[in-house]
Design a protein around this motif. Structure first.
Motif, PDB file in Angstrom:
ATOM      1  N   THR A   1      58.684  31.610  73.617  1.00  0.00           N
ATOM      2  CA  THR A   1      60.028  31.613  73.051  1.00  0.00           C
ATOM      3  C   THR A   1      59.925  31.335  71.562  1.00  0.00           C
ATOM      4  OG1 THR A   1      60.924  30.722  75.119  1.00  0.00           O
ATOM      5  CG2 THR A   1      62.318  30.565  73.153  1.00  0.00           C
ATOM      6  N   VAL A   2      60.562  32.168  70.744  1.00  0.00           N
ATOM      7  CA  VAL A   2      60.525  31.966  69.299  1.00  0.00           C
ATOM      8  C   VAL A   2      61.175  30.636  68.949  1.00  0.00           C
ATOM      9  CG1 VAL A   2      61.272  32.849  67.050  1.00  0.00           C
ATOM     10  CG2 VAL A   2      60.555  34.437  68.832  1.00  0.00           C
ATOM     11  N   LEU A   3      60.492  29.844  68.135  1.00  0.00           N
ATOM     12  CA  LEU A   3      61.064  28.576  67.695  1.00  0.00           C
ATOM     13  C   LEU A   3      62.002  28.806  66.523  1.00  0.00           C
ATOM     14  CD1 LEU A   3      57.999  26.167  67.903  1.00  0.00           C
ATOM     15  CD2 LEU A   3      60.112  26.014  69.215  1.00  0.00           C
ATOM     16  N   PRO A   4      63.168  28.185  66.519  1.00  0.00           N
ATOM     17  CA  PRO A   4      64.109  28.365  65.414  1.00  0.00           C
ATOM     18  C   PRO A   4      63.672  27.597  64.180  1.00  0.00           C
ATOM     19  CG  PRO A   4      64.963  26.753  66.945  1.00  0.00           C
ATOM     20  CD  PRO A   4      63.702  27.285  67.564  1.00  0.00           C
TER      21      PRO A   4
ATOM     22  N   ARG B   1      56.892  34.061  63.748  1.00  0.00           N
ATOM     23  CA  ARG B   1      55.523  34.044  64.266  1.00  0.00           C
ATOM     24  C   ARG B   1      55.181  32.756  65.009  1.00  0.00           C
ATOM     25  NH1 ARG B   1      52.592  35.924  58.661  1.00  0.00           N
ATOM     26  NH2 ARG B   1      53.569  37.983  58.462  1.00  0.00           N
ATOM     27  N   THR B   2      56.138  31.855  65.165  1.00  0.00           N
ATOM     28  CA  THR B   2      55.869  30.574  65.809  1.00  0.00           C
ATOM     29  C   THR B   2      56.680  30.480  67.095  1.00  0.00           C
ATOM     30  OG1 THR B   2      55.511  29.585  63.634  1.00  0.00           O
ATOM     31  CG2 THR B   2      55.791  28.092  65.478  1.00  0.00           C
ATOM     32  N   PHE B   3      55.983  30.135  68.190  1.00  0.00           N
ATOM     33  CA  PHE B   3      56.587  30.207  69.511  1.00  0.00           C
ATOM     34  C   PHE B   3      56.333  28.918  70.286  1.00  0.00           C
ATOM     35  CE2 PHE B   3      55.189  34.310  68.050  1.00  0.00           C
ATOM     36  CZ  PHE B   3      56.231  35.170  68.323  1.00  0.00           C
ATOM     37  N   LEU B   4      57.231  28.644  71.230  1.00  0.00           N
ATOM     38  CA  LEU B   4      57.037  27.575  72.194  1.00  0.00           C
ATOM     39  C   LEU B   4      56.487  28.193  73.468  1.00  0.00           C
ATOM     40  CD1 LEU B   4      57.474  24.560  72.915  1.00  0.00           C
ATOM     41  CD2 LEU B   4      59.729  25.218  73.794  1.00  0.00           C
ATOM     42  N   GLY B   5      55.389  27.636  73.970  1.00  0.00           N
ATOM     43  CA  GLY B   5      54.765  28.153  75.183  1.00  0.00           C
ATOM     44  C   GLY B   5      54.303  27.022  76.073  1.00  0.00           C
ATOM     45  N   GLU B   6      53.435  27.350  77.024  1.00  0.00           N
ATOM     46  CA  GLU B   6      52.918  26.362  77.958  1.00  0.00           C
ATOM     47  C   GLU B   6      51.454  26.636  78.223  1.00  0.00           C
ATOM     48  OE1 GLU B   6      53.682  25.399  82.603  1.00  0.00           O
ATOM     49  OE2 GLU B   6      55.457  25.216  81.300  1.00  0.00           O
ATOM     50  N   ALA B   7      50.644  25.574  78.253  1.00  0.00           N
ATOM     51  CA  ALA B   7      49.221  25.689  78.573  1.00  0.00           C
ATOM     52  C   ALA B   7      48.838  24.504  79.443  1.00  0.00           C
ATOM     53  CB  ALA B   7      48.375  25.710  77.304  1.00  0.00           C
TER      54      ALA B   7
END
Length: 300
Positions: free
Chosen positions: A9-12, A18-24
């Motif tokens: 998800t694109v971070l506001p 180019r910066t996203f929130l994800g999960e690992a």
């Protein structure tokens, strides 16, 4: 290493997208992508990761989870995955406190950000220049000073405004030349790139280090005070920085505005690309017309 989940998800808050929130591995992470044609070259993710490792433990930054350089030949982008940290974006905190007329809150935030800038200014570098690789080797900036920068970046400005700005730049360069020390500079240390605790207003994370370099001790203060001009906040930033690094707050403010001219000119040259560049252009025109580094455009 575990790559982030494909669902991003694109971070506001930014303008690059180019910066996203994800999960690992079940944890939230922040993923930054670097195009193969990144202006800094394929090493850019490794440089940013090295800077985060350099400052970790001195200022609050996310932990590096994974780093991968770009491959221009295949079109594969570079990648930097970092841990996610909690907090309210600093610019939203400033807006909230200002709307509430909370001068005490603005002072607390100013002390926190001023202390942060002073901490970075206390990290010495042997000379000024861009970081060239993952070893943080310091390269060379192009020759020339602020006057040349104004002429190079703003060739289409009306002659009267450009002439006025050249005179401001000349005086500003003399002020900057009086300090020959180099230090670590974040170079985009505006509240938008900070996370703060909503209650205590302590800084919980410093983000977006892509412009970090070895540079002038006043640069980050100039960035902190570029658009945030509330008296309580400004005084607290200057007081906190001067308390750690020395000097008079009034002289620091003059120097910070001088140092910030480099970024303002660059942003103004890109007016029309994003709201920050447009706002910088309005501010810089006010400086050029008045000949005053501290000028503020009519209407804000």
């Amino acid at each position: 290493m575990t790559s982030p989940d494909a669902s991003l998800t694109v971070l506001p808050g930014g303008h690059s997208g180019r910066t996203f929130l994800g999960e690992a591995a079940g944890d939230r992470v922040v993923v930054r992508l670097y195009p193969p044609d990144d202006r800094r070259g394929p090493e850019a993710p490794e440089v940013d990761a090295a800077v985060l490792r350099l400052v970790r433990g001195l200022v609050p930054v996310p932990e590096v989870v994974e780093v991968r350089r770009a491959h221009p030949g295949t079109g594969q982008p570079g990648l930097l995955v970092t841990s996610w940290l909690p907090g309210e974006r600093g610019d939203l905190a400033v807006a909230r406190l200002t709307a509430a007329g909370d001068a005490d809150g603005l002072r607390r935030l100013g002390r926190a950000t001023g202390t942060l800038a002073a901490t970075l200014a206390g990290m010495p570098m042997l000379r000024r220049g861009p970081f060239a690789d993952a070893e943080l080797s310091v390269g060379r900036f192009p020759d020339g000073g602020l006057v040349d920068w104004v002429r190079e970046r703003l060739p289409t400005w009306p002659e009267a405004e450009r002439r006025g700005l050249v005179e401001v730049a000349r005086v500003a360069q003399e002020r900057l030349d009086a300090v020959d020390r180099a230090c670590l500079v974040h170079s985009d240390l505006n509240p938008k790139n900070l996370l703060v605790d909503p209650a205590s207003l302590a800084v919980t994370a410093v983000l977006d280090w892509e412009f970090a370099h070895a540079g002038h001790p006043w640069t980050d203060v100039g960035n902190l005070l570029r658009f945030e001009r509330h008296e309580a906040y400004v005084e607290a930033v200057l007081g906190a920085w001067s308390g750690l690094r020395g000097g008079e707050p009034a002289a620091l403010l003059d120097g910070a505005r001088a140092a910030d001219l480099w970024a303002l000119v660059d942003l103004a040259a890109r007016a029309g690309e994003n709201p920050v560049a447009d706002r910088a252009a309005r501010l810089l025109r006010a400086v050029a017309r008045t000949g005053d580094l501290h000028a503020w455009p009519v209407g804000g």
